[in-house]
Design an enzyme around this catalytic site. Structure first.
Site, PDB file in Angstrom:
ATOM      1  N   TYR A 183      73.374 115.618  51.158  1.00 56.07           N
ATOM      2  CA  TYR A 183      73.279 116.701  50.169  1.00 56.07           C
ATOM      3  C   TYR A 183      72.386 117.802  50.741  1.00 56.07           C
ATOM      4  O   TYR A 183      71.452 117.516  51.502  1.00 56.07           O
ATOM      5  CB  TYR A 183      72.696 116.136  48.872  1.00 56.07           C
ATOM      6  CG  TYR A 183      72.731 117.081  47.706  1.00 56.07           C
ATOM      7  CD1 TYR A 183      73.918 117.337  47.029  1.00 56.07           C
ATOM      8  CD2 TYR A 183      71.564 117.735  47.281  1.00 56.07           C
ATOM      9  CE1 TYR A 183      73.946 118.216  45.957  1.00 56.07           C
ATOM     10  CE2 TYR A 183      71.592 118.611  46.205  1.00 56.07           C
ATOM     11  CZ  TYR A 183      72.780 118.857  45.551  1.00 56.07           C
ATOM     12  OH  TYR A 183      72.813 119.724  44.493  1.00 56.07           O
ATOM     13  N   THR A 185      69.843 119.469  50.063  1.00 59.31           N
ATOM     14  CA  THR A 185      68.382 119.433  49.969  1.00 59.31           C
ATOM     15  C   THR A 185      67.754 118.295  50.761  1.00 59.31           C
ATOM     16  O   THR A 185      66.522 118.198  50.841  1.00 59.31           O
ATOM     17  CB  THR A 185      67.942 119.285  48.496  1.00 59.31           C
ATOM     18  OG1 THR A 185      68.454 118.051  47.968  1.00 59.31           O
ATOM     19  CG2 THR A 185      68.444 120.451  47.661  1.00 59.31           C
ATOM     20  N   LYS A 186      68.572 117.434  51.348  1.00 58.25           N
ATOM     21  CA  LYS A 186      68.025 116.315  52.102  1.00 58.25           C
ATOM     22  C   LYS A 186      67.496 116.773  53.470  1.00 58.25           C
ATOM     23  O   LYS A 186      67.761 117.885  53.915  1.00 58.25           O
ATOM     24  CB  LYS A 186      69.103 115.237  52.291  1.00 58.25           C
ATOM     25  CG  LYS A 186      69.600 114.629  50.975  1.00 58.25           C
ATOM     26  CD  LYS A 186      68.477 113.906  50.252  1.00 58.25           C
ATOM     27  CE  LYS A 186      68.968 113.094  49.061  1.00 58.25           C
ATOM     28  NZ  LYS A 186      69.371 113.909  47.899  1.00 58.25           N
ATOM     29  N   ASN A 187      66.753 115.894  54.138  1.00 59.01           N
ATOM     30  CA  ASN A 187      66.188 116.261  55.444  1.00 59.01           C
ATOM     31  C   ASN A 187      67.260 116.643  56.450  1.00 59.01           C
ATOM     32  O   ASN A 187      67.055 117.507  57.298  1.00 59.01           O
ATOM     33  CB  ASN A 187      65.360 115.104  55.993  1.00 59.01           C
ATOM     34  CG  ASN A 187      64.052 114.934  55.243  1.00 59.01           C
ATOM     35  OD1 ASN A 187      63.998 115.110  54.028  1.00 59.01           O
ATOM     36  ND2 ASN A 187      62.985 114.594  55.960  1.00 59.01           N
ATOM     37  N   LEU A 188      68.408 115.966  56.377  1.00 54.70           N
ATOM     38  CA  LEU A 188      69.594 116.382  57.123  1.00 54.70           C
ATOM     39  C   LEU A 188      70.615 116.800  56.080  1.00 54.70           C
ATOM     40  O   LEU A 188      71.343 115.982  55.539  1.00 54.70           O
ATOM     41  CB  LEU A 188      70.136 115.254  57.997  1.00 54.70           C
ATOM     42  CG  LEU A 188      71.381 115.598  58.832  1.00 54.70           C
ATOM     43  CD1 LEU A 188      71.101 116.766  59.777  1.00 54.70           C
ATOM     44  CD2 LEU A 188      71.866 114.380  59.624  1.00 54.70           C
TER      45      LEU A 188
END
Length: 383
Positions: A183, A185-188
């Site tokens: 998603y 907003t995740k780190n990746l």
């Protein structure tokens, strides 16, 4: 100075030419589903996590769902998991007809308590589903020991923690199956939804790949009922570009987290906020920097920051065991005290990699000003 909670454009913009070129190549070939970029990303993520196999899917939620399906967890089975997490963790268990059994957290890390897990095991328990919350690995050593003792599967919800480690091993390689979200907003983060499932079990990997494609193998021959959950090639192409920068993103987040800790300590704010900790032997990738706000002042602090155009977020205001959709399970307020306290006190502050030093100082100064105001009010009330 306004400070956003997150700004995905700052991360994507420097890579836009590379991302555009990768997406253009997909558009030129027309291989929008199961294209070469998907296979390449699966190989790269498996290698990155230290797992033997990786299977792309449409979202982190689907990763959890397909993992449960592959392990044939369903009606009559129980899965122990935290209540202090995003809804998808328990929702996926519910969707396969199994029963989510909520356990409490360790106050210092917000992660699943191994001791509370073990006391909730019954003859119906089939799996433990720890969540590596806010970017820090759960106590997988203890949880795996419990799982081995009781012959249980361990499904890692690593949606917030790609790259996090315990004893030098990355999440996604610490249980039976690891589940990731891409998603934005995740780190990746991708350009939309996407997910990945990792495992060292070749048979499970093959089964999950089939389940993600309607259960067909070969095409139009169905030996099981699956779902439509394929990772789009366009998403894989963009993620492939961003994966190369993942470690540098984590290092920037870690730098911000350490600066918050140092500044809050120097400002002696421990009577107002409690800073997050990292357990020994683990390295967090700081998907969130989450403080505890003491004395029932969490909402007041969030409002104070909002008035100064400083972003913050509450993850999560209502624990899952108290959500209306799970009322029939019979949980009551007070059943998971550490979880419920966290839900009342936590506040996440900006920690995204591109956060500037000036912006972070703005956040710190605002919290210090709030603390001074709160102390003045407390002295006035005492008088």
């Amino acid at each position: 100075m306004p400070v956003p909670m997150l700004d995905v454009n700052r991360q994507n913009q420097p890579l836009m030419d590379e991302i555009t070129a990768a997406i253009t190549e997909v558009c030129t070939t027309g291989a929008f589903v199961k294209g070469p970029a998907v296979k390449q990303l699966e190989q790269n993520v498996a290698e990155y996590c230290g797992a033997e196999h990786a299977v792309g899917c449409a979202s982190g939620t689907d990763a959890l769902l397909v993992a449960l399906m592959a392990l044939e967890i369903g009606p009559g089975d129980e899965v122990i998991l935290p209540s202090f997490t995003f809804f998808a963790t328990a929702g996926s268990v519910w969707r396969v007809g199994a029963t989510p059994v909520f356990a409490d957290i360790v106050p210092g890390t917000y992660n699943l308590s191994p001791e509370d897990v073990e006391r909730r095991i019954t003859p119906h328990t089939k799996a433990i589903m720890p969540v590596h919350l806010f970017g820090q690995a759960a106590d997988m050593t203890a949880l795996n020991r419990i799982a081995k003792k009781h012959d249980l599967y361990v499904i890692e919800d690593a949606a917030q923690a790609i790259g996090a480690t315990e004893a030098g091993k990355r999440v996604g390689s610490l249980g039976t199956i690891g589940c990731f979200s891409f998603y934005p907003t995740k780190n990746l983060g991708g350009m939309g939804d996407g997910g990945m499932i990792t495992t060292d079990d070749a048979e499970l990997a093959h089964k999950m790949r089939i389940l993600c494609d309607h259960g067909q193998d070969p095409r139009y021959y169905h030996h099981m009922v699956g779902v439509n959950s394929r990772l789009d090639t366009i998403q894989a192409a963009a993620l492939g570009v961003k994966l190369r920068s993942l470690d540098s993103y984590a290092e920037a987040r870690e730098k911000h987290a350490f600066r918050y800790n140092e500044r809050f300590k120097k400002l002696s704010l421990s009577d107002v906020i409690g800073v997050p900790g990292v357990a020994q032997g683990r390295r967090s990738v700081w998907n969130q920097y989450t403080v505890r706000v003491e004395n029932g002042q969490r909402d007041a602090l969030q409002q104070y920051l909002a008035e100064r155009k400083i972003g913050s977020a509450i993850y999560y205001p209502v624990p899952l065991h108290l959500q209306a959709c799970f009322a029939e399970l019979g949980y009551q307020e007070g059943d998971l005290p550490h979880t419920e306290q966290a839900a009342r006190e936590v506040l996440s502050l900006p920690v995204f990699p591109e956060l500037t030093k000036a912006e972070q100082s703005e956040v710190i100064d605002a919290i210090a000003a709030f603390a001074a105001q709160a102390r003045t009010g407390a002295k006035r009330d005492a008088a």
